[in-house]
Write an enzyme that holds these catalytic residues in place. Structure first.
Site, PDB file in Angstrom:
ATOM      1  N   ASP A 278       0.865  -1.172   0.000  1.00  0.00           N
ATOM      2  CA  ASP A 278       0.000   0.000   0.000  1.00  0.00           C
ATOM      3  C   ASP A 278       0.909   1.232   0.000  1.00  0.00           C
ATOM      4  OD1 ASP A 278      -3.176   0.625   1.651  1.00  0.00           O
ATOM      5  OD2 ASP A 278      -2.063   1.790   0.175  1.00  0.00           O
TER       6      ASP A 278
HETATM    7  C1  GLC Z   1      -4.097   4.442  -0.222  1.00  0.00           C
HETATM    8  C2  GLC Z   1      -5.047   3.310   0.062  1.00  0.00           C
HETATM    9  C3  GLC Z   1      -5.108   2.279  -1.036  1.00  0.00           C
HETATM   10  C4  GLC Z   1      -4.868   2.949  -2.376  1.00  0.00           C
HETATM   11  C5  GLC Z   1      -3.438   3.454  -2.382  1.00  0.00           C
HETATM   12  C6  GLC Z   1      -3.127   4.221  -3.676  1.00  0.00           C
HETATM   13  O1  GLC Z   1      -3.455   4.841   0.925  1.00  0.00           O
HETATM   14  O2  GLC Z   1      -4.905   2.625   1.297  1.00  0.00           O
HETATM   15  O3  GLC Z   1      -6.403   1.659  -0.974  1.00  0.00           O
HETATM   16  O4  GLC Z   1      -5.069   2.027  -3.420  1.00  0.00           O
HETATM   17  O5  GLC Z   1      -3.149   4.269  -1.259  1.00  0.00           O
HETATM   18  O6  GLC Z   1      -3.844   5.398  -3.709  1.00  0.00           O
END
Ligand code: GLC
Length: 713
Positions: A278
């Site tokens: 993430d």
């Molecule tokens: C965010 C979220 C995730 C998302 C990623 C990219 O913090 O937790 O769901 O896909 O970053 O934006």
């Protein structure tokens, strides 16, 4: 170079390319970075020199609630041109973005999509989103989110498919098929499809206190039986990527757990796509205090099984040294790169690396998408109460339309919307006036509550549009009180005091507390945050053009004190645990939803009533529309393993079918329950099927009482 030959299989091309790559070029594939549109800076030099794995098109982690410019096609194609023509191996970059419930045309929030209990409709929804992405040069969406959620205080309950593993698994498969389509005979994805991403692996939705990012403690038994099924189904459906979660689970950050990412996901479930972290969750191993620095974070995450690092640079700065020092094996690096290259070949990126500007212009005409969105949005809305005032009578002359959601646009779209791309939605007032040109619509344009009460007194019927902002949902937006925002309950009470028929609409991204609203409402329609066509769909239901059939994918508590509260609770050693100050039953149970007509479910038959291990039973009922108008019912099948060596839920959803019936029409509906439905993860995480008695119930919510049983010998 062989791998340039599109007639070869994906694996032949990967096997030809991988050995040609240097250590730096391999590591470059394990990196995803954000490149500011129009000024890529030194990134271009890096891509020319060693290539790049992926570009994320959202500028900030909280992209869901932040207006930002997403890179245009020319920008995307320019970076791709550099990767394909100036980097010696010509490996394309994969562009990723959070397209969670639509890109230009926004569909209901995923929690609302789950309320359709209609996987076919969901597959079509995600297929439309895939078409939009593909036409705009977006190859990969970080969706579907498969986190099981039992706590409506958690802001991201909005983004998943609710509390139930079976429903979550069916929705996962539908979303992934919608995004990815089917592979052709040579293992390639067809045009207009993109890479999906099952997230957030795993247990993210059980954050303590419902506070996003917070610690989670889940026993392996519960993890495997409640949180894992949607991801297991996603892997079986061929999802090409999985995103590791932020939180620490059972003492390990999910993005640093070899047990979760390699032993369980890659080896036991057989996931052969790639794992992306993430946003910054690799570097955040330092914040979790399991890594002292970026180098340790890189080592822990990469060894655990995170193949690609999102936006931070631990891999870029330290992976080469870790490999050269033998701490990370070249075998492990090759495994990660193989997984990533496989998806890039499968997506056709080597053969069709550029977005087609002409095709991108084709999606300026969104009319077909709007029609589809209007239909699926109406299917998502849940009628929670109706004493008969809905649908609105054809002869109604004066409607008072009041409340904070009468003129909302952006809030209707919900969280996780790429604002600059989404087309602007109609307001509820605009939709009602468009559908009822001959009816006098009274509103309080100044938004003053005293005006609202005055016009309520003059109307034949009052429509009260309440709800919460999209900004109160989504990432990092957890709340401690589930009440509607301040003043709305008081408004409902005051309006109800005028003695006119009152229909309440609630626009929200989670279950809010309706306990003090419900007594004042003659009818209540839960519209979720319904997206671009939400206003039109809600009016279609209010006018009876669509007969609502949505069902709750999540339990609605009477108040925060009941949390966690979910239908698939276990039997306990003594009478059900209770509260001295509140009923233990929630306000609305999982699977509940009303219709403008009535359905009877009768004649449950189980056959055979005794089966050997490995066999299946058929359970069938007659469903009859006993009302005056056509409608749809979601027939639900719940199962209980009467005696098992591990404690099990009192009942679990193991089948559902949404069927349409004309007034007076009856139909037999059948469910097949086999080893997959009867088995569970037992002692030591083993998938077990235990002989013994089973009970089965079929009904139109989780309280189903029509019962049958059978014996597994
Ligand atoms: C965010 C979220 C995730 C998302 C990623 C990219 O913090 O937790 O769901 O896909 O970053 O934006």
């Amino acid at each position: 170079m062989k791998y340039k030959n599109p007639s070869l299989s994906v694996q032949e091309r990967v096997n030809d390319l991988l050995p040609r790559m240097t250590l730096e070029e391999k590591i470059a594939q394990c990196i995803q970075i954000y490149i500011p549109p129009d000024h890529p800076g030194e990134i271009v030099d890096r891509i020319q020199a060693v290539g790049l794995g992926s570009r994320i098109l959202g500028a900030v982690s909280l992209a869901g609630n932040v207006s930002q410019r997403t890179a245009g096609i020319e920008d995307l194609n320019e970076i791709q041109r550099i990767a394909m023509n100036e980097f010696r191996l010509g490996i394309p970059v994969i562009h990723g973005l959070d397209v969670i419930h639509g890109l230009r045309v926004i569909f209901p929030i995923p929690l609302g999509l789950a309320a359709t209990f209609d996987p076919d409709a969901i597959q079509k929804t995600y297929n439309i989103a895939a078409e939009e992405c593909f036409r705009l040069g977006i190859h990969w969406s970080f969706a579907p989110m498969l986190d099981i959620a039992h706590d409506p205080r958690w802001g991201r309950i909005v983004e998943g498919f609710g509390e139930d593993p079976y429903l979550g698994a069916k929705m996962a498969v539908a979303a992934i098929k919608g995004f990815q389509g089917e592979l052709d005979e040579n293992g390639y994805q067809s045009q207009d499809h993109i890479l999906a991403c099952a997230k957030h692996y795993i247990g993210y939705g059980s954050a303590e206190g419902g506070r996003d990012y917070n610690t989670a403690e889940i026993t392996d038994h519960t993890l495997r039986n409640i949180y894992l099924p949607p991801f297991r189904a996603a892997v079986q459906a061929g999802v090409g990527s999985v995103m590791s979660a932020f939180e620490d689970l059972n003492g390990e950050p999910a993005s640093g757990s070899r047990y979760l990412l390699t032993d369980l996901l890659k080896e036991e479930l057989g996931f052969n796509g790639f794992v992306i972290s993430d946003w910054a969750s690799v570097a955040e191993l330092i914040h979790h205090r399991v890594a002292a620095n970026e180098r340790e974070a890189a080592q822990i995450a990469f060894d655990a099984g995170v193949d690609m690092e999102m936006v931070t640079e631990c891999y870029a700065h330290h992976l080469a040294d870790l490999v050269m020092e033998g701490i990370i094996s070249m075998e492990r690096l090759d495994d990660a790169v193989r997984r990533i290259l496989t998806q890039k070949f499968q997506l056709g990126l080597f053969d069709h690396p550029y977005a087609d500007v002409q095709k991108s212009l084709e999606i300026r005409d969104l009319s077909a998408y709007h029609i589809a969105a209007r239909e699926v949005t109406a299917r998502s809305m849940v009628l929670l109460k109706n004493n008969g005032i809905l649908p609105l009578p054809g002869d109604v002359r004066r409607i008072a339309l009041i409340g904070p959601f009468v003129n909302q646009r952006r809030a209707l779209l919900g969280t996780w919307v790429n604002d600059v791309l989404a087309d602007e939605p109609q307001t509820l007032e605009e939709a009602l006036r468009a559908s009822c040109p001959d009816v006098e619509i009274l509103t309080a344009p100044n938004g003053l509550m005293d005006e609202m009460i005055m016009i309520a007194a003059e109307a034949d019927i009052v429509l009260l549009a309440l709800g919460e902002s999209n900004a109160r949902n989504g990432e990092y937006n957890s709340i401690a009180s589930l009440n509607l925002p301040a003043g709305q309950e008081e408004l409902a009470q005051a309006v109800a005091g005028m003695g006119k028929p009152l229909a309440v609409l609630v626009f929200a991204g989670r279950p809010v507390t309706l306990t003090r609203i419900l007594p004042h409402a003659d009818a209540l329609l839960y519209a979720w945050h319904p997206g671009s066509m939400g206003a039109a769909a809600a009016v279609d239901i209010l006018l009876g053009k669509v007969n609502p059939a949505g069902k709750l994918p999540v339990t609605f508590p009477r108040g925060e004190g009941q949390i966690p509260v979910h239908y698939n609770h276990k039997s306990t050693g003594r009478d059900h645990p209770r509260y001295l100050d509140m009923p233990v039953e929630p306000l609305f149970p999982f699977g509940f939803g009303l219709s403008y007509t009535r359905f009877e479910i009768t004649d449950l038959v189980v056959e055979p009533v005794e089966i050997p291990a490995g066999a299946s039973v058929n359970v069938s009922v007659t469903v009859t529309n006993t009302g005056e108008c056509k409608g749809e019912e979601v027939v639900q099948c719940y199962l209980q393993d009467c005696v098992s060596r591990r404690t099990r839920p009192e009942r679990e959803l193991k089948g559902f079918q949404r069927i349409a019936l004309q007034p007076g029409e009856s139909r037999r509906v059948e469910f097949t329950l086999g080893p997959d439905e009867m088995s569970y993860y037992g002692a030591g995480g083993s998938w077990v099927l235990e002989p013994g008695a089973f009970k089965v119930w079929i009904g139109n919510d989780c309280k189903a009482s029509l019962e049958g049983s059978f014996l597994l010998k």
